[in-house]
Structure formats: C-alpha cells, structure tokens
Design a protein around this motif. Structure first.
Motif, PDB file in Angstrom:
ATOM      1  N   PRO A 199      22.709  18.345  -7.415  1.00  0.00           N
ATOM      2  CA  PRO A 199      22.900  19.675  -6.828  1.00  0.00           C
ATOM      3  C   PRO A 199      24.363  20.114  -6.834  1.00  0.00           C
ATOM      4  CG  PRO A 199      21.348  18.411  -5.507  1.00  0.00           C
ATOM      5  CD  PRO A 199      21.931  17.455  -6.515  1.00  0.00           C
ATOM      6  N   VAL A 200      25.273  19.172  -6.637  1.00  0.00           N
ATOM      7  CA  VAL A 200      26.699  19.532  -6.651  1.00  0.00           C
ATOM      8  C   VAL A 200      27.095  20.040  -8.033  1.00  0.00           C
ATOM      9  CG1 VAL A 200      29.058  18.706  -6.367  1.00  0.00           C
ATOM     10  CG2 VAL A 200      27.272  17.897  -4.821  1.00  0.00           C
ATOM     11  N   GLN A 201      26.672  19.344  -9.073  1.00  0.00           N
ATOM     12  CA  GLN A 201      27.045  19.745 -10.426  1.00  0.00           C
ATOM     13  C   GLN A 201      26.428  21.101 -10.777  1.00  0.00           C
ATOM     14  OE1 GLN A 201      29.385  18.098 -12.101  1.00  0.00           O
ATOM     15  NE2 GLN A 201      29.330  19.841 -13.509  1.00  0.00           N
ATOM     16  N   VAL A 202      25.189  21.323 -10.349  1.00  0.00           N
ATOM     17  CA  VAL A 202      24.560  22.629 -10.586  1.00  0.00           C
ATOM     18  C   VAL A 202      25.338  23.725  -9.871  1.00  0.00           C
ATOM     19  CG1 VAL A 202      22.476  24.011 -10.194  1.00  0.00           C
ATOM     20  CG2 VAL A 202      22.266  21.653 -10.986  1.00  0.00           C
ATOM     21  N   PHE A 203      25.787  23.451  -8.658  1.00  0.00           N
ATOM     22  CA  PHE A 203      26.588  24.425  -7.924  1.00  0.00           C
ATOM     23  C   PHE A 203      27.886  24.740  -8.667  1.00  0.00           C
ATOM     24  CE2 PHE A 203      30.149  25.124  -4.953  1.00  0.00           C
ATOM     25  CZ  PHE A 203      29.761  26.348  -4.426  1.00  0.00           C
ATOM     26  N   LEU A 204      28.562  23.715  -9.156  1.00  0.00           N
ATOM     27  CA  LEU A 204      29.820  23.932  -9.872  1.00  0.00           C
ATOM     28  C   LEU A 204      29.599  24.740 -11.150  1.00  0.00           C
ATOM     29  CD1 LEU A 204      31.332  20.368  -9.355  1.00  0.00           C
ATOM     30  CD2 LEU A 204      32.072  22.473  -8.217  1.00  0.00           C
ATOM     31  N   GLU A 205      28.489  24.487 -11.831  1.00  0.00           N
ATOM     32  CA  GLU A 205      28.170  25.249 -13.042  1.00  0.00           C
ATOM     33  C   GLU A 205      27.858  26.703 -12.705  1.00  0.00           C
ATOM     34  OE1 GLU A 205      25.021  23.246 -15.129  1.00  0.00           O
ATOM     35  OE2 GLU A 205      26.120  21.349 -15.215  1.00  0.00           O
ATOM     36  N   LEU A 206      27.133  26.920 -11.602  1.00  0.00           N
ATOM     37  CA  LEU A 206      26.825  28.287 -11.188  1.00  0.00           C
ATOM     38  C   LEU A 206      28.097  29.018 -10.768  1.00  0.00           C
ATOM     39  CD1 LEU A 206      24.597  30.377 -10.711  1.00  0.00           C
ATOM     40  CD2 LEU A 206      24.303  29.436  -8.404  1.00  0.00           C
ATOM     41  N   GLN A 207      29.007  28.302 -10.110  1.00  0.00           N
ATOM     42  CA  GLN A 207      30.301  28.881  -9.746  1.00  0.00           C
ATOM     43  C   GLN A 207      31.053  29.373 -10.982  1.00  0.00           C
ATOM     44  OE1 GLN A 207      31.511  29.807  -6.648  1.00  0.00           O
ATOM     45  NE2 GLN A 207      32.997  28.185  -6.395  1.00  0.00           N
ATOM     46  N   GLU A 208      31.019  28.556 -12.018  1.00  0.00           N
ATOM     47  CA  GLU A 208      31.713  28.899 -13.265  1.00  0.00           C
ATOM     48  C   GLU A 208      31.059  30.108 -13.926  1.00  0.00           C
ATOM     49  OE1 GLU A 208      34.604  28.658 -16.165  1.00  0.00           O
ATOM     50  OE2 GLU A 208      34.471  27.434 -14.338  1.00  0.00           O
ATOM     51  N   LYS A 209      29.729  30.133 -13.901  1.00  0.00           N
ATOM     52  CA  LYS A 209      28.983  31.200 -14.571  1.00  0.00           C
ATOM     53  C   LYS A 209      28.997  32.495 -13.767  1.00  0.00           C
ATOM     54  CE  LYS A 209      25.889  32.761 -17.566  1.00  0.00           C
ATOM     55  NZ  LYS A 209      26.176  32.900 -19.000  1.00  0.00           N
ATOM     56  N   SER A 210      28.874  32.378 -12.450  1.00  0.00           N
ATOM     57  CA  SER A 210      28.707  33.562 -11.609  1.00  0.00           C
ATOM     58  C   SER A 210      29.482  33.402 -10.299  1.00  0.00           C
ATOM     59  CB  SER A 210      27.205  33.774 -11.326  1.00  0.00           C
ATOM     60  OG  SER A 210      26.991  34.959 -10.609  1.00  0.00           O
ATOM     61  N   PRO A 211      30.819  33.503 -10.337  1.00  0.00           N
ATOM     62  CA  PRO A 211      31.611  33.367  -9.108  1.00  0.00           C
ATOM     63  C   PRO A 211      31.330  34.520  -8.154  1.00  0.00           C
ATOM     64  CG  PRO A 211      32.979  34.126 -10.922  1.00  0.00           C
ATOM     65  CD  PRO A 211      31.650  33.795 -11.514  1.00  0.00           C
ATOM     66  N   MET A 212      31.179  34.186  -6.876  1.00  0.00           N
ATOM     67  CA  MET A 212      30.824  35.204  -5.887  1.00  0.00           C
ATOM     68  C   MET A 212      31.663  35.013  -4.618  1.00  0.00           C
ATOM     69  SD  MET A 212      28.508  37.378  -6.848  1.00  0.00           S
ATOM     70  CE  MET A 212      27.475  37.594  -8.308  1.00  0.00           C
ATOM     71  N   PRO A 213      31.808  36.076  -3.816  1.00  0.00           N
ATOM     72  CA  PRO A 213      32.638  35.975  -2.600  1.00  0.00           C
ATOM     73  C   PRO A 213      31.999  35.134  -1.500  1.00  0.00           C
ATOM     74  CG  PRO A 213      31.620  38.132  -2.753  1.00  0.00           C
ATOM     75  CD  PRO A 213      31.345  37.448  -4.045  1.00  0.00           C
ATOM     76  N   PHE A 214      30.680  34.868  -1.632  1.00  0.00           N
ATOM     77  CA  PHE A 214      29.987  34.049  -0.625  1.00  0.00           C
ATOM     78  C   PHE A 214      29.293  32.865  -1.288  1.00  0.00           C
ATOM     79  CE2 PHE A 214      30.295  38.370   1.005  1.00  0.00           C
ATOM     80  CZ  PHE A 214      30.973  38.151   2.197  1.00  0.00           C
ATOM     81  N   ALA A 215      29.974  32.300  -2.285  1.00  0.00           N
ATOM     82  CA  ALA A 215      29.457  31.090  -2.916  1.00  0.00           C
ATOM     83  C   ALA A 215      29.330  30.001  -1.850  1.00  0.00           C
ATOM     84  CB  ALA A 215      30.388  30.638  -4.032  1.00  0.00           C
ATOM     85  N   SER A 216      28.155  29.360  -1.786  1.00  0.00           N
ATOM     86  CA  SER A 216      27.898  28.371  -0.741  1.00  0.00           C
ATOM     87  C   SER A 216      27.072  27.214  -1.277  1.00  0.00           C
ATOM     88  CB  SER A 216      27.138  29.003   0.439  1.00  0.00           C
ATOM     89  OG  SER A 216      27.909  30.012   1.062  1.00  0.00           O
ATOM     90  N   PHE A 217      27.447  26.022  -0.834  1.00  0.00           N
ATOM     91  CA  PHE A 217      26.671  24.818  -1.109  1.00  0.00           C
ATOM     92  C   PHE A 217      26.322  24.198   0.237  1.00  0.00           C
ATOM     93  CE2 PHE A 217      26.396  20.237  -1.437  1.00  0.00           C
ATOM     94  CZ  PHE A 217      25.541  20.054  -2.510  1.00  0.00           C
TER      95      PHE A 217
END
Length: 413
Positions: free
Chosen positions: A184-202
């Motif tokens: 899940p952490v790696q998926v989050f980091l990939e999503l951050q790279e693809k779609s950075p957002m002001p309320f990115a949360s894990f």
C-alpha cells in the motif's frame, strides 16, 4: 513508553518514503498527509506523519491531550439520521478509526521535526531502514456498474428530480480487484507521483489501508472559524496551453457546473448555520477555478463563526457527510444513493484528517482514493458525479472514468 521530545534534523531525499514504510511496519495505526505545494484556498494539509497504537472514540476527542488522527466512514451517517447501509461491502471498513500518535514527524522544506521518545535514534534507524520490495499482483479491475446500467440509473434519478424529490444527487460507481500481493505504501507513492493533490493521505488501520489523492477539503476549524470547501465542477486539462485555457474558461462559464456548485454551497451554508453564531455564515469565494495535474476543479468556500464550546462530534453531526458527496436535499439523496448504488461506500466519501493540540481540525473528502484490505486480499475505489435534471448520462459516465483514470493506471502497471 518514555515521554516524547522533539528533535530537528536535515531532510534527506529518500527519508520520507522510508519513514512511511517504517511506521507501517512498527505501528498498527499510521496517518500521513502531503499538500504537494499545490495552490489551494486556505492551503492543503500540512506535511506530517502520525503513528500510534492506541485508538480513541471519535466522539470524545477533546478528552485526550495532544494531536489525534483518524478517519470516518460515510456510513456513520446512520448514527445521525434514520438511514441504512445494506449494500454489499467491498472492503469492510470500521465506521471510525481515531488514534493518539506516539510518533509525530513534521516535514519542512529542508528540515524535519521528530516528536518521539528518542528522536536521534529514530532518525538514524529510519535512515538506515531498507523497505521490503513487494510485487504488485492484483486481478484485472472490474467495474461493478456497466455503461448501460449507469445510463438507466441516471435516467431514473432524473425522474426523481423531475418529480421534485431532489434537486441533484451524487451517484457513484465502484471498481474492485482481488489482491495477491501489494505494498500500500508503494501504491500511495506511485499515485502521488501520478496525481499529486493538496489532501494526499495515506492511512493504516491494522490490515486496512487508505491510499488517497483527494483534491477536496471537507471542513477546517481554526480557532472559532469553520470553513467548508465543496467541489462541484470538473473538466480535463488541455494538451496545449491554448486548449488548456479554453477548457478552463469552458468550466468557468458552464451554467450546469455553476448550478451544481451553487446547490451544494447552499446546502453547506445550511449545515454550517446549525452550529454557527447567528449571521456569520459567509460565502468567501464562489466558483473559483483551480488547476490540478489531470483536471480543473470548481471550488467554493463557505465560512462561519462557531458557537462557543462546540465539540468535534457536534460539528460532525451537523455537517457530515459532506453535501458534495450526497446532493440536495441531503437525507433524500442518501436514501436514493442506497437504492441506486450497488456497493457500501465505507471509507469512500467519508473523511480523513486530524485535530491538533489546540483543538483545530482539518478534514478532507475521501475521493480519488483506494481502499485496500491486505488480510481479505481485496481492494476497491469509486468515482461519481453530480446528476442534475439536464445531465447527459453518457457524459457523466465518462466523467467517472476520467476521475478514476489515475488510480486505474497505477493499479494496472
């Protein structure tokens, strides 16, 4: 555990990624937030990581000293109104999960602050930590609502609008997959790279994880001021600067999108009026257009001065769930959501955030997010749009696919 103390250290490039992996490995509960330097009215989340072992009741946060972090399920609505959630769960999420952080890390531009029993030792331990590589192995993603089913449901919802039952409704479709192995952490980091957002949360709650890239704030309380920032109105970004500008102006001038946004602004004004000092509810910005990597969003800001001594639970009871994820009027829309959607929303369209030491709060809307259960080996995500009397069902279906596209790409590669 020893009392926490604060240490300040230089921020190294790969240290953040290691810190999230380390926290997930050592704690049952973890909450990480990143604003990604995205311009947002009132700013996004602070860049912070919380981790801990002790859960606390969501409706008694003020009884506990220090910061608290947590998540509320959409289905908590049933506590406030005579509503039910009887659709099948794709991931069985707890209605609420709040915890007291034993570890807090604030990330600044070039430094970080660690609040922990032994900050120097922890800084060195995380720096030397090597996360395990876990292959992403999931089944093909299945959308639970076909295009034809979606179009028929939208027409049925529009019948309710014509009959005067509702004005607009947020109708969502779900995507799911079984999981053989995943980080899940790696998926989050990939999503951050693809779609950075002001309320990115894990968020980790034992075996369940939220991997979030939300563009939308639910509520923020600073002192006695409360703001809500509903998003209604979405359009894709252009391939060239000229096309981008044309699309931005198309969204700005769209009567349909403005009407949708205005209805939710009115709903939020009414929600805030239930807990505000008389005459203090204000629309600070109407129809603001803000850029994100994949889309432009129409964001409005409503504020109010709270009545004295209101608790977090009282604020939530008056305003949850957020109107942008229900429609108007809220209760009837939630009844129809239960009828026309074919899944239990769970954490999706709920809220995640924190309360700081002074009792200030900031919570986002859980959209553009993946919910993963590593024990049940299943995941799902969902996307929706506002259905109005003149909505084009085929266009709305495509909008759902657009909103889900970044997640789909991340999970499919």
């Amino acid at each position: 555990m020893m009392d926490a103390i604060t240490g300040e250290f230089p921020l190294k490039k790969d240290w953040i990624e290691k810190a999230i992996h380390w926290a997930v490995q050592h704690f049952d509960y973890t909450s990480y937030h990143h604003p990604n330097s995205i311009p947002y009215p009132g700013q996004g989340f602070p860049h912070v990581l919380y981790a801990g072992q002790k859960t606390i009741p969501w409706n008694d946060l003020e009884s506990y000293a220090g910061p608290k972090a947590g998540i509320l399920s959409y289905d908590l609505k049933n506590k406030f109104e005579r509503l039910k959630s009887q659709n099948p769960s794709l991931v069985s999420c707890p209605e609420a999960c709040f915890f007291l952080p034993e570890l807090t890390i604030f990330f600044h531009k070039e430094t970080l602050e660690i609040k922990y029993a032994e900050p120097q030792r922890l800084f060195e331990e995380i720096g030397a930590f090597q996360p395990e590589t876990v292959p992403k192995n999931i089944s093909p993603i299945h959308v639970k609502t076909s295009r034809n089913e979606y179009i028929q449901n939208v027409r049925n919802i529009q019948d309710h609008i014509r009959e005067g039952d509702i004005y607009e409704m947020n109708y969502c479709i779900a995507f799911e997959a079984s999981v053989q192995s995943i980080s899940p952490v790696q998926v989050f980091l990939e999503l951050q790279e693809k779609s950075p957002m002001p309320f990115a949360s894990f968020f980790k709650c034992k075996d369940q994880y939220l991997v979030g890239a939300s563009p939308e704030r639910f509520i923020k309380k600073q002192g006695n001021k409360l703001i809500a920032q509903p998003i209604k109105g979405t359009i894709r970004r252009g391939q060239t600067p000229d096309e981008d500008q044309v699309l931005k102006e198309t969204l700005r001038q769209s009567e349909k999108e403005r009407a949708e946004n205005l209805m939710i602004v009115d709903l939020m004004r009414n929600d805030l009026a239930r807990i505000a000092q008389t005459g203090t509810v204000t629309v600070d910005e109407l129809f603001g257009i803000y850029p994100f990597r994949q889309v432009y969003q129409m964001i409005s800001t409503v504020s109010a001065t709270l009545r004295p001594r209101l608790s977090f639970a009282e604020i939530i009871a008056a305003s949850f769930p957020m109107g942008s994820m229900t429609g108007a009027p809220k209760i009837k829309c939630m009844e129809l959501i239960e009828r026309y959607e074919n899944f239990k929303r769970g954490w999706f369209s709920g809220t995640i955030g924190y309360m700081d030491e002074e009792g200030n709060i900031d919570f986002s809307v859980i959209i553009r997010s993946i919910i993963i259960d590593t024990k049940a080996k299943h995941l799902f995500f969902a996307a929706g749009s506002a259905i109005t009397y003149d909505a084009d069902p085929a266009y709305e279906y495509e909008e759902c696919l657009l909103k889900a596209s970044a997640i789909h790409e991340i999970l499919s590669t």
